[in-house]
Design a protein around this motif. Sequence first.
Motif, PDB file in Angstrom:
ATOM      1  N   ILE A 195       0.898  -1.137  -0.180  1.00 24.44           N
ATOM      2  CA  ILE A 195      -0.036   0.032  -0.085  1.00 24.44           C
ATOM      3  C   ILE A 195       0.764   1.276   0.138  1.00 24.44           C
ATOM      4  O   ILE A 195       0.563   2.175  -0.552  1.00 24.44           O
ATOM      5  N   ASN A 196       1.873   1.352   0.908  1.00 32.76           N
ATOM      6  CA  ASN A 196       2.826   2.494   0.826  1.00 32.76           C
ATOM      7  C   ASN A 196       3.558   2.591  -0.346  1.00 32.76           C
ATOM      8  O   ASN A 196       3.710   3.796  -0.828  1.00 32.76           O
ATOM      9  N   ASN A 197       3.789   1.557  -1.041  1.00 31.19           N
ATOM     10  CA  ASN A 197       4.720   1.565  -1.968  1.00 31.19           C
ATOM     11  C   ASN A 197       3.920   1.891  -3.463  1.00 31.19           C
ATOM     12  O   ASN A 197       4.269   1.960  -4.648  1.00 31.19           O
ATOM     13  N   SER A 198       2.549   1.683  -3.443  1.00 28.99           N
ATOM     14  CA  SER A 198       1.700   2.073  -4.453  1.00 28.99           C
ATOM     15  C   SER A 198       0.962   3.576  -4.408  1.00 28.99           C
ATOM     16  O   SER A 198      -0.194   3.899  -4.816  1.00 28.99           O
ATOM     17  N   ARG A 199       1.749   4.343  -3.744  1.00 30.25           N
ATOM     18  CA  ARG A 199       1.388   5.789  -3.451  1.00 30.25           C
ATOM     19  C   ARG A 199       0.004   5.924  -2.548  1.00 30.25           C
ATOM     20  O   ARG A 199      -0.882   6.852  -3.186  1.00 30.25           O
ATOM     21  N   TYR A 200      -0.370   5.186  -1.785  1.00 29.67           N
ATOM     22  CA  TYR A 200      -1.533   5.351  -0.796  1.00 29.67           C
ATOM     23  C   TYR A 200      -0.922   5.323   0.480  1.00 29.67           C
ATOM     24  O   TYR A 200       0.403   5.090   0.719  1.00 29.67           O
ATOM     25  N   LEU A 247      -4.333  -9.458  -1.984  1.00 33.07           N
ATOM     26  CA  LEU A 247      -5.097  -8.386  -2.920  1.00 33.07           C
ATOM     27  C   LEU A 247      -6.650  -7.669  -2.438  1.00 33.07           C
ATOM     28  O   LEU A 247      -6.932  -6.549  -2.068  1.00 33.07           O
ATOM     29  N   PRO A 248      -7.346  -8.802  -2.123  1.00 33.63           N
ATOM     30  CA  PRO A 248      -8.659  -8.361  -1.442  1.00 33.63           C
ATOM     31  C   PRO A 248      -8.640  -7.644  -0.021  1.00 33.63           C
ATOM     32  O   PRO A 248      -9.293  -6.534   0.310  1.00 33.63           O
ATOM     33  N   VAL A 249      -7.528  -8.098   0.705  1.00 36.52           N
ATOM     34  CA  VAL A 249      -7.310  -7.358   1.858  1.00 36.52           C
ATOM     35  C   VAL A 249      -6.902  -6.129   1.930  1.00 36.52           C
ATOM     36  O   VAL A 249      -7.490  -5.139   2.607  1.00 36.52           O
ATOM     37  N   ALA A 250      -5.857  -5.815   0.909  1.00 37.42           N
ATOM     38  CA  ALA A 250      -5.380  -4.507   0.690  1.00 37.42           C
ATOM     39  C   ALA A 250      -6.489  -3.575   0.046  1.00 37.42           C
ATOM     40  O   ALA A 250      -6.700  -2.393   0.789  1.00 37.42           O
ATOM     41  N   LEU A 251      -7.436  -4.257  -0.786  1.00 37.62           N
ATOM     42  CA  LEU A 251      -8.393  -3.348  -1.205  1.00 37.62           C
ATOM     43  C   LEU A 251      -9.387  -2.913  -0.278  1.00 37.62           C
ATOM     44  O   LEU A 251     -10.058  -1.847  -0.142  1.00 37.62           O
ATOM     45  N   GLY A 252      -9.500  -3.921   0.828  1.00 39.85           N
ATOM     46  CA  GLY A 252     -10.428  -3.758   2.106  1.00 39.85           C
ATOM     47  C   GLY A 252     -10.044  -2.599   2.687  1.00 39.85           C
ATOM     48  O   GLY A 252     -10.926  -1.709   3.075  1.00 39.85           O
ATOM     49  N   ILE A 253      -8.904  -2.624   3.022  1.00 43.26           N
ATOM     50  CA  ILE A 253      -8.193  -1.567   3.858  1.00 43.26           C
ATOM     51  C   ILE A 253      -8.335  -0.214   3.112  1.00 43.26           C
ATOM     52  O   ILE A 253      -8.647   0.780   3.671  1.00 43.26           O
ATOM     53  N   LEU A 254      -7.818  -0.082   1.836  1.00 46.20           N
ATOM     54  CA  LEU A 254      -8.018   1.034   0.967  1.00 46.20           C
ATOM     55  C   LEU A 254      -9.494   1.655   1.046  1.00 46.20           C
ATOM     56  O   LEU A 254      -9.922   2.650   1.184  1.00 46.20           O
ATOM     57  N   ALA A 297     -11.638 -10.609  -5.841  1.00 41.38           N
ATOM     58  CA  ALA A 297     -10.275 -10.628  -6.357  1.00 41.38           C
ATOM     59  C   ALA A 297      -9.450 -11.631  -5.355  1.00 41.38           C
ATOM     60  O   ALA A 297      -9.643 -11.911  -4.096  1.00 41.38           O
ATOM     61  N   VAL A 298      -8.366 -11.953  -6.061  1.00 44.53           N
ATOM     62  CA  VAL A 298      -7.243 -12.934  -5.521  1.00 44.53           C
ATOM     63  C   VAL A 298      -6.128 -12.136  -5.893  1.00 44.53           C
ATOM     64  O   VAL A 298      -6.003 -11.918  -7.179  1.00 44.53           O
ATOM     65  N   GLY A 299      -5.131 -12.710  -5.142  1.00 41.35           N
ATOM     66  CA  GLY A 299      -3.750 -12.316  -5.914  1.00 41.35           C
ATOM     67  C   GLY A 299      -2.724 -11.963  -4.501  1.00 41.35           C
ATOM     68  O   GLY A 299      -3.147 -11.610  -3.457  1.00 41.35           O
ATOM     69  N   GLU A 300      -1.396 -12.589  -4.514  1.00 42.68           N
ATOM     70  CA  GLU A 300      -0.638 -12.424  -3.680  1.00 42.68           C
ATOM     71  C   GLU A 300       0.259 -11.174  -4.134  1.00 42.68           C
ATOM     72  O   GLU A 300       0.521 -10.777  -5.276  1.00 42.68           O
ATOM     73  N   LEU A 301       0.481 -10.331  -3.240  1.00 40.65           N
ATOM     74  CA  LEU A 301       1.282  -8.937  -3.280  1.00 40.65           C
ATOM     75  C   LEU A 301       2.882  -8.988  -2.957  1.00 40.65           C
ATOM     76  O   LEU A 301       3.011  -9.783  -2.126  1.00 40.65           O
ATOM     77  N   SER A 302       3.527  -8.372  -3.778  1.00 39.81           N
ATOM     78  CA  SER A 302       4.732  -8.206  -3.529  1.00 39.81           C
ATOM     79  C   SER A 302       4.978  -6.816  -2.707  1.00 39.81           C
ATOM     80  O   SER A 302       4.170  -6.152  -2.773  1.00 39.81           O
ATOM     81  N   LEU A 303       6.301  -6.552  -2.470  1.00 37.94           N
ATOM     82  CA  LEU A 303       6.284  -5.497  -1.447  1.00 37.94           C
ATOM     83  C   LEU A 303       6.229  -4.086  -2.196  1.00 37.94           C
ATOM     84  O   LEU A 303       5.963  -3.159  -1.797  1.00 37.94           O
ATOM     85  N   ASP A 304       6.568  -4.213  -3.368  1.00 37.43           N
ATOM     86  CA  ASP A 304       6.295  -3.179  -4.366  1.00 37.43           C
ATOM     87  C   ASP A 304       5.128  -2.909  -4.878  1.00 37.43           C
ATOM     88  O   ASP A 304       4.703  -1.875  -5.743  1.00 37.43           O
ATOM     89  N   GLY A 305       3.948  -3.564  -4.574  1.00 38.46           N
ATOM     90  CA  GLY A 305       2.620  -3.584  -5.106  1.00 38.46           C
ATOM     91  C   GLY A 305       2.446  -4.370  -6.237  1.00 38.46           C
ATOM     92  O   GLY A 305       1.045  -4.612  -6.735  1.00 38.46           O
ATOM     93  N   ARG A 306       3.261  -5.146  -6.729  1.00 42.49           N
ATOM     94  CA  ARG A 306       2.784  -5.925  -7.918  1.00 42.49           C
ATOM     95  C   ARG A 306       2.346  -7.250  -7.657  1.00 42.49           C
ATOM     96  O   ARG A 306       2.281  -7.650  -6.383  1.00 42.49           O
ATOM     97  N   ILE A 307       1.345  -7.794  -8.234  1.00 45.81           N
ATOM     98  CA  ILE A 307       0.509  -8.886  -8.010  1.00 45.81           C
ATOM     99  C   ILE A 307       1.031 -10.307  -8.527  1.00 45.81           C
ATOM    100  O   ILE A 307       1.300 -10.161  -9.765  1.00 45.81           O
TER     101      ILE A 307
END
Length: 523
Positions: free
Chosen positions: A58-63, A88-95, A112-122
């Motif tokens: 989230i931080n590295n995706s400019r949020y 991914l869905p948890v991050a979207l839920g937080i946003l 939504a499904v997906g594993e997040l990298s630290l830089d925000g890539r899925i």
Amino acid sequence: MLFQTRSAAVYGIDALIVDIEVNISPAAGDNDQRPNITIVGLPDTAVRESKERIRAAINNSRYFFPIHKITVNLAPADLRKEGASFDLPVALGILGANGDIGNLENSVDILAVGELSLDGRIRPVRGALSIAVAAREKGITNLLMPEENATEAAVVQGVNVFPVRELREAALLVEDIVGGGPTRISPLELDVAVLRQNESRYDLDFADVRGQQTAKRALEVASAGGHNILFIGPPGSGKTMLAKRLPTILPALEFEEALEITKIHSVAGLTGRSGLVTERPFKSPHHTVSQAGLIGGGSIPKPGEVSLAHLGVLFLDELPEFDRSVLEVLRQPMEDKQVTISRAASSLTFPASFTLVASMNPCPCGYFGSQRGCKCSPIQIQRYVGKISGPLMDRIDIHVDVPAVKFNELRGGNGVPASDSSETIRGRVITARERQLRRFNGEGVFSNSAMSSRQIRKFCPLDAESESLLEKAMQRQGLSARAHDRILKVARTIADLAGSDSVESGHLSEAINYRSLDRNYWA
């Protein structure tokens, strides 16, 4: 603020929709202003560790990651959640709960499904096809999938699959979908017919095999009736070469069959970017494979080699080299065409309807009965063959001798018949299988190998000559009741290949000859 998103968890080869509730509230007495995330709903270690991945993404995706108490609930709460696909869905839920995505009252129609990298890539996940099927059944029309999984999920008609590469892209896409306007990413459109046509090709062909007419005929019979087969012969006689060509003469996969196979391979993470599995699988595990590797296992069970070979071929090369306990666990799936794996927390069933092709040398040195001469003692041979139990051998319908190829056959000299191509053999196999489908209409079976004892009596009546022939074979070779049924099933398949409505003595005689090991092979 409370916000809800949706995801899915894979159990066996099916998926279960998971509701993800995210609540952000001020942390009373939190003087150092550090965020506090709690995930409930039976998360495993990978899910609990997602806290740090999500924060960095989230931080590295400019949020801005909220400095509040965050509670994430994964419902239903009584089922264990495994893996990193909830990132991914948890991050979207937080946003969403933090107000960074806008008004998302209709987000219930988004999964939504997906594993997040630290830089925000899925990153890709397993079980994309099963998840897409579950979403369609629940009426969810919009799926956010990692780009690598999108082709696989798009095979399912009736859902919009959006390939996403990073968290910010996914968040903006959610705003577009909820807003009802055009989306900045178009849903992936897939022409399944073109995909099957482009990928359903084999590089191997039976026309490449020199000699071994008996073995090739036996493989044709095995393909036509769905029978298990064992090759016995010295090294270099072509056993593996023959086995690898069996899928080329099996009927092409129907679309529903391709979906079923793809679901199994997807759960195992073996589909890659190709999407749909369009060829019958051929699995050849090494003889050091464990019981769990062959049958499946794990705390949350995953499919083993027998399930990955579903509707295809399981090839066990050098059969006696496998651990006997590993071979014995094959008996149940060979009979039931499925595997049930029970654990304290769950019990899952995987399909396992495969054709078993096994090969073995006649002795440890491999040259029993050949011109090179065998150097093994009777005790060594007995110990070698004794690794395969009688009950397992009874479940193999066809035993075929594969001798060393003669020079004139190898070089294609005069008088040596040319081998039929895989396409030609497949045509005969399909014709025989169509006869079986017509015969078994309403019986609940689809091939001769699956006939019950009642169905054998009904569809394999014998005349007096054939009855006498079978009686003599049973007495002379000391065959078991299961071997008796196997012979009749194979004879029924031979009759189908010949276009005959009845099992005749010639068909029965050929079927009896396919029981090499019942004739005191090592005498």
